[in-house]
Design a protein around this motif. Structure first.
Motif, PDB file in Angstrom:
ATOM      1  N   TRP A  61       0.823  -1.204   0.000  1.00  0.00           N
ATOM      2  CA  TRP A  61       0.000   0.000   0.000  1.00  0.00           C
ATOM      3  C   TRP A  61       0.867   1.269   0.000  1.00  0.00           C
ATOM      4  O   TRP A  61       0.715   2.146  -0.831  1.00  0.00           O
ATOM      5  N   ASN A  62       1.817   1.309   0.977  1.00  0.00           N
ATOM      6  CA  ASN A  62       2.596   2.536   1.166  1.00  0.00           C
ATOM      7  C   ASN A  62       3.808   2.599   0.254  1.00  0.00           C
ATOM      8  O   ASN A  62       4.809   1.915   0.506  1.00  0.00           O
ATOM      9  N   THR A  92      -0.500  -5.214   3.179  1.00  0.00           N
ATOM     10  CA  THR A  92      -0.339  -4.022   4.003  1.00  0.00           C
ATOM     11  C   THR A  92      -0.465  -4.286   5.497  1.00  0.00           C
ATOM     12  O   THR A  92      -1.071  -5.265   5.918  1.00  0.00           O
ATOM     13  N   HIS A  94      -1.848  -1.906   7.181  1.00  0.00           N
ATOM     14  CA  HIS A  94      -3.045  -1.113   7.509  1.00  0.00           C
ATOM     15  C   HIS A  94      -4.283  -1.996   7.387  1.00  0.00           C
ATOM     16  O   HIS A  94      -4.770  -2.231   6.301  1.00  0.00           O
ATOM     17  N   GLU A  96      -7.173  -1.438   9.234  1.00  0.00           N
ATOM     18  CA  GLU A  96      -8.358  -0.821   9.818  1.00  0.00           C
ATOM     19  C   GLU A  96      -9.505  -0.966   8.813  1.00  0.00           C
ATOM     20  O   GLU A  96      -9.289  -0.995   7.605  1.00  0.00           O
ATOM     21  N   HIS A  98     -11.847   0.941   7.620  1.00  0.00           N
ATOM     22  CA  HIS A  98     -12.065   1.907   6.537  1.00  0.00           C
ATOM     23  C   HIS A  98     -11.027   1.707   5.432  1.00  0.00           C
ATOM     24  O   HIS A  98     -11.293   1.963   4.267  1.00  0.00           O
ATOM     25  N   ARG A  99      -9.848   1.222   5.792  1.00  0.00           N
ATOM     26  CA  ARG A  99      -8.814   0.998   4.780  1.00  0.00           C
ATOM     27  C   ARG A  99      -9.134  -0.240   3.939  1.00  0.00           C
ATOM     28  O   ARG A  99      -8.874  -0.272   2.743  1.00  0.00           O
ATOM     29  N   GLU A 102     -11.644   0.847   1.546  1.00  0.00           N
ATOM     30  CA  GLU A 102     -11.024   1.723   0.543  1.00  0.00           C
ATOM     31  C   GLU A 102     -10.289   0.898  -0.525  1.00  0.00           C
ATOM     32  O   GLU A 102     -10.411   1.160  -1.728  1.00  0.00           O
ATOM     33  N   ALA A 103      -9.551  -0.114  -0.064  1.00  0.00           N
ATOM     34  CA  ALA A 103      -8.807  -0.968  -1.006  1.00  0.00           C
ATOM     35  C   ALA A 103      -9.777  -1.740  -1.891  1.00  0.00           C
ATOM     36  O   ALA A 103      -9.589  -1.871  -3.095  1.00  0.00           O
ATOM     37  N   GLU A 174     -13.175   2.994  13.528  1.00  0.00           N
ATOM     38  CA  GLU A 174     -12.483   2.815  12.251  1.00  0.00           C
ATOM     39  C   GLU A 174     -10.998   2.572  12.415  1.00  0.00           C
ATOM     40  O   GLU A 174     -10.353   2.081  11.505  1.00  0.00           O
ATOM     41  N   ASP A 175     -10.470   2.914  13.586  1.00  0.00           N
ATOM     42  CA  ASP A 175      -9.031   2.747  13.756  1.00  0.00           C
ATOM     43  C   ASP A 175      -8.663   1.394  14.346  1.00  0.00           C
ATOM     44  O   ASP A 175      -7.500   1.088  14.519  1.00  0.00           O
ATOM     45  N   SER A 177      -7.655  -2.176  14.318  1.00  0.00           N
ATOM     46  CA  SER A 177      -7.098  -3.053  13.293  1.00  0.00           C
ATOM     47  C   SER A 177      -7.853  -4.370  13.280  1.00  0.00           C
ATOM     48  O   SER A 177      -8.250  -4.881  14.323  1.00  0.00           O
TER      49      SER A 177
END
Lengths: 190, 172
Positions: A61-62, A92, A94, A96, A98-99, A102-103, A174-175, A177
């Motif tokens: 991701w990053n 990733t 990440h 969470e 919401h991520r 998003e993906a 949302e945070d 994991s």
């Protein structure tokens, strides 16, 4: 049980961390893959795709300048994309909720939480082979069908699940994991 | 995200399924023995990992020192520390160092909670996370690090808890 050979599959690993690329490459070779190419960011990977017919992309991701999500969007909807249908596994730390959403909405097939193991990586590759997914084109989305269940089209279900995810996010969760199994359950439910 | 009109306009496309053919044509299917062999190969990389981790530690040290030196672009400095910590978090567990993943995760959350330049107390907490990473590698604390590893994590948790009681913005 049908065993899958990875010998003839072409993998493209996209990660700006050379150690992570080495780890993924080691695993793929150990599982029998012969053709594994690497790229250090989304822009490099997009160039690589022009002459390397990847069957599966494993993408971090990053990254910069082009991060994993931008890369996925470019592959799916870029006018000069060499293969808009190629399955993509987003790798990733990440996880969470919401991520994950998003993906998924960028058009990834699978989501693999770091730290990875041979078994966790293979399970995502196997999921892609086991369940070839139709692609969906709407005004706002192009990518694999985001509802994985083999049921008749019921758009409201996806919307309901999205609303639930958003409601949870609004509650401040949302945070938190998610574990790999929670991520998969979330994706399956949508 | 799809609204109702979006859903009604959906077009389904069936992409060519080349994977199924390819995985049936190749030799040597992936079974449990193959997976165990692959896990063993990762375990064999542990020596390499410890060298990589030494580089990561040096980078973390450098990035943290820069972040705490009141740099012009504080957000970028924070992001750089986060990037290194996030990479360490993502790799530790793969090579038997689950504690690195745990401390890396805590460090990422702490960094996320700090807006602007770190206060003295925040800087101290960040440094303690770096020191914890050093101890883990110096003492080769594999897995969850046993009771010493858990004491290390409990100590970090206590420091961050004190920090959040002092500054409600810090909720790592």
């Amino acid at each position: 049980m049908q065993l899958y050979s990875l010998e003839r599959l072409n993998f493209l690993i996209v990660d700006d961390n050379k150690h992570m690329r080495a780890l993924v490459k080691t695993i793929l070779h150990a599982l029998g893959s012969k053709q594994v190419q690497e790229a250090a960011d989304g822009a490099d990977a997009f160039k690589e795709l022009r002459h390397f017919p990847a069957d599966i992309i494993i993408c971090d991701w990053n990254m910069s300048p082009l991060d994993g999500l931008d890369f996925v969007r470019l592959v799916r909807t870029g006018k000069d994309s060499p293969n808009p249908f190629v399955p993509i596994i987003m790798l990733t730390g990440h996880t969470e909720m919401h991520r994950v959403v998003e993906a998924r909405d960028a058009g990834v097939h699978e989501f693999l939480a770091k730290p990875i193991s041979a078994k966790s990586l293979y399970s995502r590759v196997k999921a892609i082979i086991d369940r070839p997914r139709p692609f969906v084109r709407t005004k706002t989305y192009f990518g694999p069908d985001r509802r994985r269940r083999k049921i008749e089209w019921k758009g409201v279900e996806r919307r309901k699940a999205n609303q639930e995810a958003k409601a949870k996010a609004a509650e401040g969760s949302e945070d938190a994991s998610l574990s790999q199994s929670e991520v998969e359950a979330l994706l399956r439910g949508m | 995200m799809g609204d109702s009109s979006d859903d009604q306009d959906a077009t389904f496309i069936k992409p060519p399924d080349t994977l199924t053919t390819k995985v049936r044509m190749g030799s040597g299917g992936v079974d449990m023995a193959t997976l165990e062999k692959a896990e063993a190969m990762i375990a064999n990389l542990q020596g390499d990992y410890l060298e990589w981790a030494a580089e990561d530690l040096a980078n973390l040290d450098q990035a943290l020192a820069h972040y705490m030196s009141n740099p012009e672009d504080v957000a970028a400095a924070n992001a750089e520390v986060f990037r290194v910590a996030h990479d360490m978090k993502g790799q530790g567990g793969s090579f038997g160092y689950g504690l690195v993943t745990e401390v890396g995760d805590r460090l990422c959350r702490l960094l996320d909670s700090i807006k602007g330049p770190p206060t003295e107390a925040q800087a101290k907490a960040l440094t303690l996370h770096l020191e914890a990473m050093r101890i883990i590698f110096a003492q080769r604390m594999e897995g969850d690090g046993g009771s010493a590893g858990q004491a290390l994590v409990a100590g970090l948790e206590q420091v961050v808890r004190k920090l959040s009681s002092r500054d409600p913005e810090t909720r790592a």
